[in-house]
Design an enzyme around this catalytic site. Structure first.
Site, PDB file in Angstrom:
ATOM      1  N   ARG A  54       0.824  -1.207   0.000  1.00  0.00           N
ATOM      2  CA  ARG A  54       0.000   0.000   0.000  1.00  0.00           C
ATOM      3  C   ARG A  54       0.862   1.263   0.000  1.00  0.00           C
ATOM      4  O   ARG A  54       0.448   2.310  -0.487  1.00  0.00           O
ATOM      5  CB  ARG A  54      -0.957  -0.011   1.199  1.00  0.00           C
ATOM      6  N   TYR A 106     -14.364  16.898 -16.472  1.00  0.00           N
ATOM      7  CA  TYR A 106     -14.808  15.504 -16.514  1.00  0.00           C
ATOM      8  C   TYR A 106     -15.941  15.309 -15.505  1.00  0.00           C
ATOM      9  O   TYR A 106     -15.853  15.763 -14.361  1.00  0.00           O
ATOM     10  CB  TYR A 106     -13.607  14.620 -16.198  1.00  0.00           C
ATOM     11  N   ASP A 178      -5.514  18.675 -15.544  1.00  0.00           N
ATOM     12  CA  ASP A 178      -5.825  17.314 -15.977  1.00  0.00           C
ATOM     13  C   ASP A 178      -5.398  17.206 -17.437  1.00  0.00           C
ATOM     14  O   ASP A 178      -6.008  17.803 -18.323  1.00  0.00           O
ATOM     15  CB  ASP A 178      -7.322  17.044 -15.821  1.00  0.00           C
ATOM     16  N   LYS A 203      -6.405   5.652 -19.700  1.00  0.00           N
ATOM     17  CA  LYS A 203      -6.715   6.086 -21.062  1.00  0.00           C
ATOM     18  C   LYS A 203      -5.517   5.888 -22.002  1.00  0.00           C
ATOM     19  O   LYS A 203      -5.089   4.763 -22.218  1.00  0.00           O
ATOM     20  CB  LYS A 203      -7.193   7.541 -21.031  1.00  0.00           C
TER      21      LYS A 203
END
Length: 389
Positions: A54, A106, A178, A203
């Site tokens: 983690r 977005y 972004d 993406k």
């Protein structure tokens, strides 16, 4: 004493760098491709300084090394998704802080700000950053953070990153960009003055629609520490396997993007000539409202084409469903072409009033152009347009 001879640093090209990256943890075996480290924990005192996945894993570090090299910056931090990366940034703020946002973001970013973090006392203000009065808005409200996309999703507005950063940096206000639609190959927000460059690695960076991921690049040591803390404390870490997949995908990013952009520019020009099409938005077309800025800020126009049809929502849906190679689906940036109806898909959680205000109508479509043969893609679009004309 004689002078110390400095080793000459040779800066290789981007295609070479994404294939031959610095870290691969393969020295002992000679493995050409880096291995996957699907372990949850590590023996104390190991050379890599790992303790628990983690809070760090060799696959995280490999991908971070590649991304920081691609962005040409000091630091990168990887997360389980783009939304996790957004969460990591916003978690550093406190109740009462204001985030000044571009009005076209977005849909999931909007939902996260308005429906999640709002309940923790964070405030948001939405403005059109393509208008010339953004300096007055920033100076008046003195936000804790400025949040923009360029190109925006789905309207492909181009925001003047350098102008915003030049002003906000004087006021010591961090700017988040972004950069998912552009990728570091087409646009470098940090070079334009941004504090943080965010991308959904799901993406274009991965490019094969088979893994989720997010990443944030920065030159700031303080922000790198905040992001590492959020990754560990909030459990925003990716999986080693997803990092391995994304690292594999990134090796073909320049090749894929070149083909996708070439296809997209031809499709944008073809659609603009069809009477069923109301308008086309593509950053490098001369009819784009910010075309001049796009050509200054980006190296190429990208592989997303947005268009509005002269039809109803029902016929727009019919058009999307009639396509053979453009699958109607969420997401973008993969080798396969996709069509999206933003009003009912990516921006479904945004209020109808807001959508209409910023221009996300029921006849708007977003095309994520893939690597197929251009002749097949154009023929597919033409037959679908004919079916509703």
């Amino acid at each position: 004493m004689g002078s110390v001879k400095k080793e000459k640093v040779i800066r290789t090209g981007v295609n070479t760098r994404v294939i031959h990256h610095k870290e691969n943890f393969s020295k002992e075996t000679g493995s050409v491709m880096p291995p996957i480290f699907p372990t949850s924990t590590f023996v104390h005192g190991n050379e890599g300084g790992f303790d628990y996945t983690r809070s760090g894993n060799p696959n995280f570090r490999i991908l971070e090394s590649v991304l920081s090299d691609l962005e040409e910056c000091q630091f990168a931090c990887v997360f389980s998704s783009g939304v996790a990366a957004i969460t990591a940034i916003v978690s550093s703020l406190k109740a009462g802080d204001l985030i000044l946002c571009e009005e076209n973001l977005y849909g999931c970013t909007v939902r996260l700000f308005e429906q999640v973090f709002n309940s923790f006392g964070l405030k948001t203000l939405w403005v059109d950053f393509t208008k010339s009065n953004f300096k007055e808005v920033i100076a008046k409200h003195k936000p804790a953070l400025i949040w923009i996309e360029s190109p925006t999703n789905p309207l492909l507005k181009i925001i003047d990153i350098e102008a915003i950063c030049n002003f906000s940096n004087k006021m010591q206000i961090p700017v988040v960009v972004d950069n998912t639609f552009a990728t570091p190959l087409l646009q470098r927000p940090l070079k334009l003055g941004a504090t943080l460059s965010l991308t959904s690695t799901t993406k274009y960076i991965n490019g094969h629609s088979d893994a989720l991921g997010g990443a944030i690049c920065t030159e700031s040591t303080a922000w790198k520490e905040k992001l590492n803390f959020a990754q560990k404390a909030l459990g925003l870490n990716p999986s080693p396997f997803d990092c391995w997949l994304i690292n594999r995908g990134i090796k073909t990013l320049p090749l894929r993007l070149e083909r996708q952009i070439n296809n997209a520019s031809k499709i944008a020009n073809q659609l603009a000539e069809n009477p069923v099409i109301k308008f086309v938005r593509y950053p490098f077309r001369n009819d784009h409202p910010q075309c001049k800025l796009a050509k200054k800020q980006m190296t190429l126009g990208g592989a997303i084409v947005t268009a509005a049809l002269n039809t109803s929502q029902a016929k727009t849906f019919s058009f999307c469903k009639s396509l053979r190679f453009f699958k109607m689906a969420e997401s973008l940036g993969g080798i396969e072409s996709l069509v999206c109806h933003p009003a009912t898909m990516t921006h479904a959680s945004v209020s109808k009033e807001t959508k209409l205000k910023i221009g996300i109508t029921d006849s708007l479509i977003r095309l994520s152009v893939g690597c197929e043969n251009i002749e097949d893609l154009i023929a597919d679009l033409n037959q679908a347009l004919e079916s509703i004309s």
